[in-house]
Design an enzyme around this catalytic site. Structure first.
Site, PDB file in Angstrom:
ATOM      1  N   LYS A  78      28.280  -3.162   8.423  1.00  0.00           N
ATOM      2  CA  LYS A  78      27.597  -2.173   9.284  1.00  0.00           C
ATOM      3  C   LYS A  78      27.432  -2.835  10.656  1.00  0.00           C
ATOM      4  O   LYS A  78      26.562  -3.676  10.864  1.00  0.00           O
ATOM      5  CB  LYS A  78      26.223  -1.848   8.684  1.00  0.00           C
ATOM      6  CG  LYS A  78      25.649  -0.493   9.040  1.00  0.00           C
ATOM      7  CD  LYS A  78      25.450  -0.226  10.499  1.00  0.00           C
ATOM      8  CE  LYS A  78      24.099  -0.662  11.014  1.00  0.00           C
ATOM      9  NZ  LYS A  78      23.974  -0.453  12.490  1.00  0.00           N
ATOM     10  N   GLU A 134      19.760 -14.257   9.621  1.00  0.00           N
ATOM     11  CA  GLU A 134      19.967 -14.977  10.882  1.00  0.00           C
ATOM     12  C   GLU A 134      19.211 -14.201  11.947  1.00  0.00           C
ATOM     13  O   GLU A 134      19.671 -13.148  12.404  1.00  0.00           O
ATOM     14  CB  GLU A 134      21.464 -15.029  11.220  1.00  0.00           C
ATOM     15  CG  GLU A 134      22.331 -15.685  10.162  1.00  0.00           C
ATOM     16  CD  GLU A 134      22.213 -17.199  10.159  1.00  0.00           C
ATOM     17  OE1 GLU A 134      21.399 -17.739  10.932  1.00  0.00           O
ATOM     18  OE2 GLU A 134      22.923 -17.841   9.376  1.00  0.00           O
ATOM     19  N   CYS A 180      21.156 -15.526  20.567  1.00  0.00           N
ATOM     20  CA  CYS A 180      20.024 -15.940  19.725  1.00  0.00           C
ATOM     21  C   CYS A 180      19.699 -17.405  19.931  1.00  0.00           C
ATOM     22  O   CYS A 180      18.542 -17.787  19.926  1.00  0.00           O
ATOM     23  CB  CYS A 180      20.347 -15.676  18.260  1.00  0.00           C
ATOM     24  SG  CYS A 180      21.905 -16.414  17.756  1.00  0.00           S
ATOM     25  N   GLU A 200      11.086 -13.748  22.460  1.00  0.00           N
ATOM     26  CA  GLU A 200      12.496 -13.895  22.788  1.00  0.00           C
ATOM     27  C   GLU A 200      12.785 -13.199  24.114  1.00  0.00           C
ATOM     28  O   GLU A 200      12.316 -12.076  24.329  1.00  0.00           O
ATOM     29  CB  GLU A 200      13.306 -13.223  21.672  1.00  0.00           C
ATOM     30  CG  GLU A 200      14.449 -14.048  21.221  1.00  0.00           C
ATOM     31  CD  GLU A 200      15.269 -13.360  20.153  1.00  0.00           C
ATOM     32  OE1 GLU A 200      14.840 -12.334  19.581  1.00  0.00           O
ATOM     33  OE2 GLU A 200      16.370 -13.857  19.901  1.00  0.00           O
TER      34      GLU A 200
HETATM   35  P1  NDP Z   1      18.278  -5.406  15.264  1.00  0.00           P
HETATM   36  O1  NDP Z   1      17.407  -6.060  14.258  1.00  0.00           O
HETATM   37  O2  NDP Z   1      17.731  -4.303  16.042  1.00  0.00           O
HETATM   38  O3  NDP Z   1      19.581  -4.841  14.559  1.00  0.00           O
HETATM   39  C1  NDP Z   1      20.484  -5.636  13.842  1.00  0.00           C
HETATM   40  C2  NDP Z   1      21.316  -4.752  12.931  1.00  0.00           C
HETATM   41  O4  NDP Z   1      20.474  -4.205  11.911  1.00  0.00           O
HETATM   42  C3  NDP Z   1      21.912  -3.534  13.647  1.00  0.00           C
HETATM   43  O5  NDP Z   1      23.171  -3.278  13.092  1.00  0.00           O
HETATM   44  C4  NDP Z   1      20.904  -2.450  13.332  1.00  0.00           C
HETATM   45  O6  NDP Z   1      21.413  -1.151  13.451  1.00  0.00           O
HETATM   46  C5  NDP Z   1      20.566  -2.782  11.888  1.00  0.00           C
HETATM   47  N1  NDP Z   1      19.289  -2.264  11.417  1.00  0.00           N
HETATM   48  C6  NDP Z   1      18.255  -1.729  12.122  1.00  0.00           C
HETATM   49  N2  NDP Z   1      17.242  -1.391  11.290  1.00  0.00           N
HETATM   50  C7  NDP Z   1      17.630  -1.721  10.045  1.00  0.00           C
HETATM   51  C8  NDP Z   1      17.011  -1.639   8.756  1.00  0.00           C
HETATM   52  N3  NDP Z   1      15.780  -1.166   8.580  1.00  0.00           N
HETATM   53  N4  NDP Z   1      17.694  -2.093   7.690  1.00  0.00           N
HETATM   54  C9  NDP Z   1      18.914  -2.628   7.837  1.00  0.00           C
HETATM   55  N5  NDP Z   1      19.568  -2.719   9.024  1.00  0.00           N
HETATM   56  C10 NDP Z   1      18.919  -2.281  10.120  1.00  0.00           C
HETATM   57  O7  NDP Z   1      18.838  -6.570  16.206  1.00  0.00           O
HETATM   58  P2  NDP Z   1      19.776  -6.426  17.496  1.00  0.00           P
HETATM   59  O8  NDP Z   1      21.017  -5.689  17.176  1.00  0.00           O
HETATM   60  O9  NDP Z   1      18.934  -5.938  18.628  1.00  0.00           O
HETATM   61  O10 NDP Z   1      20.184  -7.949  17.720  1.00  0.00           O
HETATM   62  C11 NDP Z   1      19.465  -8.814  18.505  1.00  0.00           C
HETATM   63  C12 NDP Z   1      18.660  -9.751  17.623  1.00  0.00           C
HETATM   64  O11 NDP Z   1      19.533 -10.490  16.780  1.00  0.00           O
HETATM   65  C13 NDP Z   1      17.928 -10.789  18.420  1.00  0.00           C
HETATM   66  O12 NDP Z   1      16.630 -10.964  17.921  1.00  0.00           O
HETATM   67  C14 NDP Z   1      18.750 -12.043  18.197  1.00  0.00           C
HETATM   68  O13 NDP Z   1      18.037 -13.241  18.381  1.00  0.00           O
HETATM   69  C15 NDP Z   1      19.214 -11.859  16.807  1.00  0.00           C
HETATM   70  N6  NDP Z   1      20.390 -12.664  16.546  1.00  0.00           N
HETATM   71  C16 NDP Z   1      20.289 -13.757  15.723  1.00  0.00           C
HETATM   72  C17 NDP Z   1      21.374 -14.587  15.523  1.00  0.00           C
HETATM   73  C18 NDP Z   1      21.299 -15.796  14.638  1.00  0.00           C
HETATM   74  O14 NDP Z   1      22.344 -16.360  14.336  1.00  0.00           O
HETATM   75  N7  NDP Z   1      20.140 -16.240  14.188  1.00  0.00           N
HETATM   76  C19 NDP Z   1      22.642 -14.324  16.178  1.00  0.00           C
HETATM   77  C20 NDP Z   1      22.645 -13.148  16.999  1.00  0.00           C
HETATM   78  C21 NDP Z   1      21.549 -12.360  17.157  1.00  0.00           C
HETATM   79  P3  NDP Z   1      21.487  -0.432  14.899  1.00  0.00           P
HETATM   80  O15 NDP Z   1      21.033  -1.401  15.940  1.00  0.00           O
HETATM   81  O16 NDP Z   1      22.906  -0.114  15.043  1.00  0.00           O
HETATM   82  O17 NDP Z   1      20.594   0.739  14.816  1.00  0.00           O
END
Ligand code: NDP
Length: 521
Positions: free
Chosen positions: A160, A233, A267, A366
């Site tokens: 997804k 992550e 991140c 962040e």
């Molecule tokens: P989100 O948590 O908003 O979304 C991540 C993914 O989860 C998206 O595909 C989103 O869908 C989906 N999602 C949203 N709600 C749910 C739910 N309830 N259940 C399951 N999936 C869900 O993060 P971002 O996309 O905004 O990414 C940025 C974040 O990711 C930052 O905090 C960053 O630090 C972290 N990150 C961490 C990394 C690591 O290696 N530790 C690497 C890269 C990023 P959609 O957004 O399409 O609605």
């Protein structure tokens, strides 16, 4: 089923439209992958590796096209689309193909003590179907690496992608289809968080989730309630510590890269700099000059260092945090929102803040933008104390010429990864484990540990058909004495051993004979 449009964040141009999944259809999609997976899981790791090697060759040929797509849909500069996204995944495929078979090979367990004479192996069985839920900031390299690792371990995958980067998500699937993996082994479900939630709640055996802390907690809880694993992550707030003996030129260049690459939407980007007072002026002058040199503009141009923010909302979050810091007493040395001629996207020029204190939101939350708050500290001990004063624990870096000091500091920094004189690069080196502690996550992706996250560890043991264990029935005094004698012999010091041989030797012999002769029945 609905549709989702994809837009270029630099130009606002619509790039394409994909069909979205309905949350109610997610289980059927998982079932379809589960129907294909057994064939794949029965291949040897070496055979699966051949598909991944082929995928690497094809991707090397498609490099320019994929990198352009990443830049178009997510906005990072084309150089970074090559160096931080696509090329590392070619390397990852090669590494998995080369090293995966050995990591996944059955391992003989060393038996001894009470179990001398037994034979046991650990084998690594595919889990079945793995769910991968991806963010938008590294929309190619993060999910691609996780899909590749899951496949190498014999699983099928449902991915997804972020709703901001759906075309990249689908292009990942195509890469594996082009390499000839069975039709339907990798499926992409497009949509928003409700599709992600349905995937977590489906019968997938494990979830690799990369995203925000809040969503990560929800995903982890939902997985726990269903007795399935999750690799989480999550966010970071990485500190970089510039020691008094650092090579300042190198620290400036490295921290500018790690703080500003991908417009700071990383991140593991540097989000806090602690610089020792002795070198603070030189560092601040250097980092400001470095920030001002970086070209903000068209991400498709090879010389651009800073592209647009992924969205206006993301830019607004960053601007709000910077404004809050300034209102609380911080000083903006350079940077801030800028217009780029011909681009309706949101751009933020690399920003350096000084006079920042630990109580400010910008040092706790962040940032996810090209902003480096710099704090001057008295010495390295203070730097480590402040660095560890965070709810996050993804990465950290130490900049020093003294390797032994760097190593000492790396051991006490509370982070999943510590780089000395570098930062974050090891995400591109799939042989290194990736992941954080504290609120930055749970479990590891990449490396042998990431591969084993995708496998069920099975213990298989073997005994000769006619052998008996001494602890089986019947129980009697001979057995009791023998157990006591064995414990003394195996675990006692020299004195107890002599006593055992004197007092319990006979019981041991009788019990031993019983295991060979079948318990005297
Ligand atoms: P989100 O948590 O908003 O979304 C991540 C993914 O989860 C998206 O595909 C989103 O869908 C989906 N999602 C949203 N709600 C749910 C739910 N309830 N259940 C399951 N999936 C869900 O993060 P971002 O996309 O905004 O990414 C940025 C974040 O990711 C930052 O905090 C960053 O630090 C972290 N990150 C961490 C990394 C690591 O290696 N530790 C690497 C890269 C990023 P959609 O957004 O399409 O609605």
């Amino acid at each position: 089923m609905g549709t989702l449009d994809s837009f270029n964040p630099a130009t606002g141009e619509m790039l394409g439209t994909v069909q979205t999944a309905d949350p109610g259809d997610v289980q059927a999609a998982v079932d379809a992958v589960a129907a294909v997976q057994p064939f794949w899981g029965e291949l040897t790791p070496a055979d699966r590796g051949r598909y991944l090697r082929r995928a690497a060759e094809i991707l090397a040929g498609d490099l320019e096209e994929v990198a352009r797509l990443v830049t178009s849909e997510q906005g990072k500069p084309i150089t970074e689309a090559h160096t931080m996204e696509v090329v590392p995944t070619i390397e990852a495929l090669r590494w998995l193909a080369d090293e995966g078979p050995e990591i996944l090979a059955e391992r003989q367990v060393k038996m001894g003590g009470l179990f001398l004479g037994k034979r046991a192996v650990h084998s690594f069985e595919p889990l079945g179907v793995i769910g991968v839920i991806a963010p938008w900031n590294y929309p190619w390299s993060i999910p691609f690496g996780e899909v590749a690792i899951a496949l190498m371990a014999g699983n099928g995958v449902v991915l997804k992608p972020s709703e901001l980067t759906p075309l990249i998500g689908d292009r990942i699937r195509q890469s594996f289809v082009k390499a000839g993996v069975p039709e339907g082994l990798v499926t992409v479900l497009q949509g928003a968080g409700d599709v992600g939630r349905a995937l977590v709640e489906s019968s997938v055996r494990k979830v690799f989730f990369t995203g925000s802390v809040a969503t990560g907690y929800a995903v982890g809880a939902a997985c726990a309630a269903r007795m399935k694993g999750a690799v989480l992550e999550l966010g970071g707030k990485d500190p970089a510590i510039v020691c008094a003996d650092a090579d300042i030129g190198n620290a400036v260049d490295g921290i500018a890269w790690a703080g500003f690459a991908n417009s700071g939407q990383t991140c593991s980007g540097v989000e806090r700099v602690y610089v020792v007072a002795d070198v603070a002026d030189r560092f601040l002058a250097g980092i400001t000059a470095a920030a001002e040199r970086l070209a903000v503009g068209d991400p498709q141009d090879w010389t651009t260092a800073i592209g647009p923010m992924v969205s206006g909302e993301q830019a607004a979050i960053v601007t709000d945090l910077v404004d809050d810091a300034i209102a609380s007493g911080a000083e903006r040395v350079c940077g801030g929102p800028v217009e780029v001629p011909g681009s309706p996207g949101s751009h933020i020029a690399p920003t350096v803040l000084r006079g920042v204190t630990h109580e400010m939101r910008i040092m706790r939350e962040e940032i996810f933008g090209p902003v480096l708050p710099v704090v001057v500290v008295a010495d390295e001990d203070e730097a480590v104390r402040l660095a560890n004063d965070s709810e996050f624990g993804l990465g950290a870096s130490v900049w020093t010429r003294d390797r032994a000091k760097g190593e000492r500091m790396s051991r006490v920094l509370e982070a999943g990864m510590v780089w000395i004189n570098d930062h974050a690069y090891s995400h591109a080196a799939i042989q290194c484990a990736w992941g954080g502690i504290k609120d930055s996550g749970l479990g590891r992706s990449h490396s042998e540990f990431g591969l084993l996250e995708c496998a069920e560890v099975k213990t298989r043991t073997w005994n000769p058909a006619r052998s008996r264990d001494f602890w089986w029935h019947p129980y009697d005094e001979t057995l009791g004495r023998a157990v006591r004698a064995s414990a003394g012999l195996l675990y006692g010091g020299d004195e107890p051993r002599v006593k055992v041989l004197r007092d319990g030797g006979g019981s041991l012999l009788r019990a031993g004979a019983r295991t060979i002769r079948g318990g005297g029945r």
